[in-house]
Design a protein around this motif. Structure first.
Motif, mmCIF file in Angstrom:
data_model
loop_
_atom_site.group_PDB
_atom_site.id
_atom_site.type_symbol
_atom_site.label_atom_id
_atom_site.label_comp_id
_atom_site.label_asym_id
_atom_site.label_seq_id
_atom_site.Cartn_x
_atom_site.Cartn_y
_atom_site.Cartn_z
ATOM 1 N N ALA A 39 76.233 -21.503 68.864
ATOM 2 C CA ALA A 39 75.255 -20.424 69.026
ATOM 3 C C ALA A 39 75.045 -19.728 67.695
ATOM 4 O O ALA A 39 75.865 -19.852 66.781
ATOM 5 C CB ALA A 39 75.741 -19.420 70.069
ATOM 6 N N MET A 41 75.449 -16.753 66.979
ATOM 7 C CA MET A 41 76.399 -15.691 66.654
ATOM 8 C C MET A 41 77.742 -16.201 66.153
ATOM 9 O O MET A 41 78.559 -15.411 65.676
ATOM 10 C CB MET A 41 76.613 -14.790 67.884
ATOM 11 N N ARG A 67 75.249 -28.478 71.051
ATOM 12 C CA ARG A 67 75.978 -28.382 72.308
ATOM 13 C C ARG A 67 75.973 -29.760 72.948
ATOM 14 O O ARG A 67 74.934 -30.401 72.998
ATOM 15 C CB ARG A 67 75.302 -27.378 73.268
ATOM 16 N N MET A 86 68.625 -21.949 66.711
ATOM 17 C CA MET A 86 68.553 -20.673 67.393
ATOM 18 C C MET A 86 68.063 -19.606 66.422
ATOM 19 O O MET A 86 68.628 -19.428 65.348
ATOM 20 C CB MET A 86 69.932 -20.309 67.913
ATOM 21 N N TRP A 155 76.927 -12.457 78.811
ATOM 22 C CA TRP A 155 77.116 -13.526 77.830
ATOM 23 C C TRP A 155 78.420 -13.359 77.063
ATOM 24 O O TRP A 155 78.741 -12.271 76.572
ATOM 25 C CB TRP A 155 75.957 -13.592 76.841
ATOM 26 N N ASN A 199 67.330 -14.605 74.636
ATOM 27 C CA ASN A 199 68.446 -13.915 75.261
ATOM 28 C C ASN A 199 68.909 -12.772 74.354
ATOM 29 O O ASN A 199 69.264 -13.010 73.202
ATOM 30 C CB ASN A 199 69.591 -14.930 75.480
ATOM 31 N N VAL A 201 71.694 -10.080 73.830
ATOM 32 C CA VAL A 201 73.034 -9.731 74.315
ATOM 33 C C VAL A 201 73.443 -8.390 73.722
ATOM 34 O O VAL A 201 73.326 -8.178 72.513
ATOM 35 C CB VAL A 201 74.074 -10.818 73.930
ATOM 36 N N ASP A 222 73.288 -9.195 69.654
ATOM 37 C CA ASP A 222 73.264 -10.622 69.313
ATOM 38 C C ASP A 222 72.126 -11.215 70.112
ATOM 39 O O ASP A 222 72.174 -11.227 71.338
ATOM 40 C CB ASP A 222 74.610 -11.247 69.724
ATOM 41 N N THR A 223 71.078 -11.644 69.443
ATOM 42 C CA THR A 223 70.006 -12.259 70.219
ATOM 43 C C THR A 223 69.846 -13.713 69.815
ATOM 44 O O THR A 223 70.177 -14.099 68.698
ATOM 45 C CB THR A 223 68.635 -11.561 70.036
ATOM 46 N N GLY A 224 69.351 -14.500 70.744
ATOM 47 C CA GLY A 224 69.163 -15.915 70.457
ATOM 48 C C GLY A 224 67.942 -16.463 71.165
ATOM 49 O O GLY A 224 67.799 -16.315 72.382
HETATM 50 N N1 SER Z 1 74.743 -15.662 71.893
HETATM 51 C C1 SER Z 1 73.629 -15.669 72.768
HETATM 52 C C2 SER Z 1 73.246 -17.075 73.184
HETATM 53 O O1 SER Z 1 73.706 -18.024 72.617
HETATM 54 C C3 SER Z 1 72.439 -14.988 72.117
HETATM 55 O O2 SER Z 1 72.337 -15.343 70.792
HETATM 56 O O3 SER Z 1 72.502 -17.222 74.114
#
Ligand code: SER
Length: 871
Positions: A39, A41, A67, A86, A155, A199, A201, A222-224
């Motif tokens: 991710a 983050m 992943r 991301m 999350w 997303n 967070v 933390d956004t993704g």
């Molecule tokens: N950590 C969260 C995700 O992977 C937002 O960045 O969805």
């Protein structure tokens, strides 16, 4: 907007909100709890947990991620990928929910210009604050906000660590593209109508081992947002693979494999996804192997390759079919704007892919052959399903990946059960666990724990001294090994660690003399294995004199320092992907294992050897310091096995040349090492090479022995060392011409022999038949006789046999006009069977062997009789 434009617009947008842009971190995380960066983050975990202070309060990135938990779904759904990017914005104790929500909305509606009517959001069930912001401040109507539970809207990066409630933004795809479902549903329900695109967070909690939540030192964001998904929405495609992020690569696949996406949807998508993952993994230093990340890479490469091979239905794989590396340029071209480093690594990536495919092609070949046999068996038995045993054997013994077995079978209308296969796999894992032998430890752990509590660690004095005196704190008869286990309060004996073997030597106390044959270390307690030479074993409290074998230790030190030089030289000459994966340093040699993808050319070995010797001859000082690990790393120290080190580390620096963290023993300056000589270079596992080398006395011994051999050879040739090569060349030329002459004479001889043989030709019903049994005749001579005999006879049969040192050889010739009556293959078979063998061949020429050379005459007669019957 193109993918590249979206990526850039995102970063620019958050830069305008005072974010610092960080380059994408490596796919190999600096975090032992994770195999891969999963991710955006991940690189910032320490900042969230407050373990380290964030260098900027606001950061934005586009982060490469991998992943592999849903590997099977890749290519079969519109959104599953292994590699993806991301887009993210992060706040470390700076802004929180309000700004995160406002900016995400602004970016989506103003920059990406997505229709607000199509946007839905979810919040964590009890997060009224987020709900209010969306509803009151942004103006998202209530019927487009849903409250969801922990499963959807909480999350966490793992079971423990930073986490928090999250809010997701969804895009409604109804009546777009192929998605015309008129379903009255909401985000979070089943179905593909709502696509999660971002997303957010609100990371404010730390989950502890016991499951409880404690507030983090600060509130974070933390956004993704998955780039591929955003692109699919912006570009109005209902499948990520149709965006410009994938299409050029897919075009490349169609071209290279000469197939069409329409006919091979899944295959093309699997390959497009997997080639991106492979390129980025290799660029980040992962090499295919059987463990960890290397295993993931290998699996991905093999799946992609297998998918291509199956689509082509081309099971006889040749070099031209190793297609994956040919796709690298398409990936690089498409991604180089965001990842310019790919350009310089392109050649390297292609090479790694090609080699891995070559390796796999061999495995495939054998596996496919076996599978073909299994299919024949199934046809005979009248079944369409491959048994679990067979599918497991193909995987376990022949290395054919299960997915590929499945694909091949599916393609030909057969089936196999994955569940049953997995069961077999589990059984195998259990079996191998049970058969593991537990090696009994020299001294049990609980004993050492207690000992350590009472006495602390052994003081090691052997870096400076080869002799010392100490007191016995523990002595016991060893279990299972000869002699005693002894622990002293201090010792100059090095205990085996970090690849360096233990010292040996002598200890004495009064009348007693003992030989130290090994030393191991647990909790920094040094346990000496001592064999008695003289007297009786002393007791606890006795004072002993200790002396290590200093010459042996010096040889070990030579090899250890040389290992450090070699490591550096390899990185300088082969590239920084070279990393130590194991090493052994003893008094005889050094053995160094390292990551590298192919055999090293002899010229390069020579260059490496010379470079190491140059450093030795420069007589650089070896400096040892104890330093803070961070400082050492800053100075460029190559930290190996770093998990074993505490905060203060021992740093070994070869003056201005190499710095490594190392607990081993070294020479004082490189000149002591003497001549460095590489003995061998070989592969020990895929992607891992091994060099063994000698130094000092051993290299000298080697050179002396070589010299002695050379002198001997020169003596035999009656010349001296200088001219020996010329003289050998002369002899070889002479030998060649003698052989040639011999062959010419042989041909002449055959001609003469033929004439003699033809005088005794038999005739059966008008057909000329020549038979003869020889002793010790070369098979080529027999062939020559057959050829010439046929020429001379024009029409006839020749049956020859020879007894060569007890073994039988037969050669039979039949002229073409007679093969309708009798065939050479049949005749030779009759002969061979008499001599305990078997054989066959063409109708006009055949050859066979047998175990019983003494039966040759009888065999030839039998064959003759057979011909007689046939004619
Ligand atoms: N950590 C969260 C995700 O992977 C937002 O960045 O969805």
């Amino acid at each position: 907007m193109t993918g590249n434009e979206i990526r850039k617009s995102f970063v620019d947008f958050f830069k305008s909100k005072e974010h610092k842009h960080f380059e994408s971190a490596s796919l190999i995380p600096d975090d032992k709890s994770l195999l891969l960066t999963v991710a955006g983050m991940v690189p910032f975990k320490p900042f969230f947990l407050g373990e380290k202070e964030a260098p900027f309060p606001r950061i934005t990135t586009y982060q490469k991620c991998i992943r592999t938990n849903d590997l099977e779904n890749v290519g079969r759904t519109p959104r599953h990928h292994t590699f993806f990017e991301m887009l993210g914005n992060f706040s470390f104790g700076d802004y929180f929910k309000k700004e995160a929500i406002e900016w995400s909305w602004e970016y989506i509606t103003k920059v990406l210009k997505l229709d607000p009517e199509r946007l839905y959001v979810s919040v964590y069930k009890t997060d009224d604050e987020a709900y209010e912001i969306w509803n009151k401040e942004i103006g998202v109507p209530e019927d487009r906000i849903v409250r969801l539970g922990e499963e959807d809207n909480w999350w966490a990066a793992g079971p423990v660590g930073s986490c928090g409630p999250c809010s997701e933004i969804y895009y409604d795809t109804q009546n777009m593209g192929k998605n015309n479902e008129e379903i009255n549903c909401k985000p979070g329900d089943e179905g593909d109508r709502f696509l999660e695109i971002w997303n957010l967070v609100f990371t404010e909690w730390n989950r502890l081992e016991d499951g409880s939540l404690v507030p983090l030192p600060e509130k974070n964001i933390d956004t993704g947002a998955g780039l591929e998904r955003i692109a699919s929405v912006v570009q109005k495609k209902d499948n990520n693979f149709e965006t410009d992020i994938f299409m050029p690569i897919i075009k490349g696949i169609e071209k290279v494999l000469d197939i069409k996406k329409e006919e091979f949807e899944i295959t093309v998508k699997v390959i497009a996804d997997h080639i991106r993952a492979s390129v980025f993994l290799i660029a980040d230093g992962v090499l295919p192997s059987n463990e960890g990340r290397g295993y993931i890479l290998r699996k991905i490469i093999r799946r992609a390759f297998g998918a291509g091979i199956v689509a082509k239905q081309k099971l006889d794989i040749t070099k031209d079919d190793l297609f994956l590396y040919k796709l690298v340029p398409y990936v690089v071209e498409n991604m180089k704007e965001a990842y310019p480093e790919l350009v310089e690594k392109q050649e390297y990536i292609e090479k790694v892919l090609r080699l891995e495919q070559e390796r796999f092609a061999l495995t495939l070949k054998n596996g496919i052959e076996m599978l073909t046999e299994e299919i024949e068996k199934m046809d005979k038995e009248g079944t369409k399903k491959l048994s679990a045993d067979a599918s497991f054997k193909l995987y376990d013994t022949f290395g054919l990946p299960f997915e590929l077995t499945g694909l091949i079978l599916e393609n030909q209308g057969y089936e196999v059960s994955e569940e049953e296969f997995n069961q077999k796999l589990e059984e195998q894992v259990k079996r191998s666990k049970n058969s593991r032998v537990t090696v009994s430890d020299m001294i049990k752990d609980d004993f050492i724990d207690k000992f350590f509590e009472e006495h602390g660690k052994t003081e090691f004095t052997g870096y400076e001294k080869f002799k010392d005196e100490g007191k016995i704190l523990h002595i016991a008869k060893s279990e299972g090994i000869s002699g005693y286990e002894v622990i002293f309060d201090r010792t100059p004996f090095y205990a085996e660690s970090g690849g360096q073997v233990a010292d040996t030597g002598i200890i004495t106390s009064g009348e007693f003399e003992g030989k130290v044959v090994n030393v191991v270390k647990k909790h920094d307690v040094f346990i000496h294995q001592v064999e008695i030479v003289k007297g009786i074993a002393p007791s606890v409290g006795a004072e002993v004199k200790m002396k290590i074998d200093a010459d042996r230790r010096k040889d070990i030190q030579r090899n250890h320092t040389a290992t450090h030089i070699l490591h550096k030289v390899l990185r300088e000459n082969l590239g920084t992907h070279v990393e130590q994966s194991g090493s052994l340093v003893d008094d005889e040699k050094l053995r160094f294992d390292f990551s590298h993808y192919e055999a090293i050319e002899p010229e390069m070995i020579e260059k490496i050897e010379k470079a190491v010797n140059d450093i030795i001859l420069s007589n650089l000082k070896v400096k040892i310091d104890f330093e803070n690990i961070e400082d050492a790393k800053k100075r460029g120290a190559m930290a190996l096995f770093s998990d074993k080190y505490g905060d203060v580390v021992r740093v070994v620096e070869i003056d201005g040349y190499s710095i490594e963290l190392c607990g081993g023993a070294h020479v004082k300056s490189t000149g002591e090492i003497g001549l460095f000589n590489i003995e061998s270079e070989s592969g020990i596992a895929s992607g891992t090479r091994r060099i063994t080398a000698t130094t000092g006395h051993k290299s000298l011994d080697y050179v002396n022995k070589l010299e002695e051999k050379l002198r001997k050879v020169a003596g035999m040739l009656k010349t001296d060392g200088k001219n020996v090569v010329d003289v050998v060349e002369k002899y070889i030329a002479e030998a060649k011409s003698i052989v040639k002459e011999y062959e010419q004479l042989q041909t002449k001889l055959v001609k003469y022999e033929i004439n003699e043989l033809l005088e005794n030709v038999d005739e059966i019903n008008g057909v000329k038949v020549l038979k003869a049994a020889f002793t010790n005749k070369d098979v080529n001579e027999l062939k020559e006789i057959v050829d010439r005999g046929k020429e001379k006879l024009q029409s006839g049969i020749i049956i020859l046999g020879t007894n060569n040192d007890g073994k039988a050889i037969f050669v039979v010739g039949v002229t073409k006009d007679l093969i309708s009556k009798v065939k050479a293959g049949e005749i030779v078979k009759v002969a061979a069977q008499v001599a305990g063998g078997n054989g066959g061949g063409r109708p006009d020429f055949a050859q066979a062997g047998g175990k019983d050379g003494n039966a040759v005459k009888e065999a030839v007669d039998k064959a003759f009789e057979f011909v007689n019957e046939k004619l």
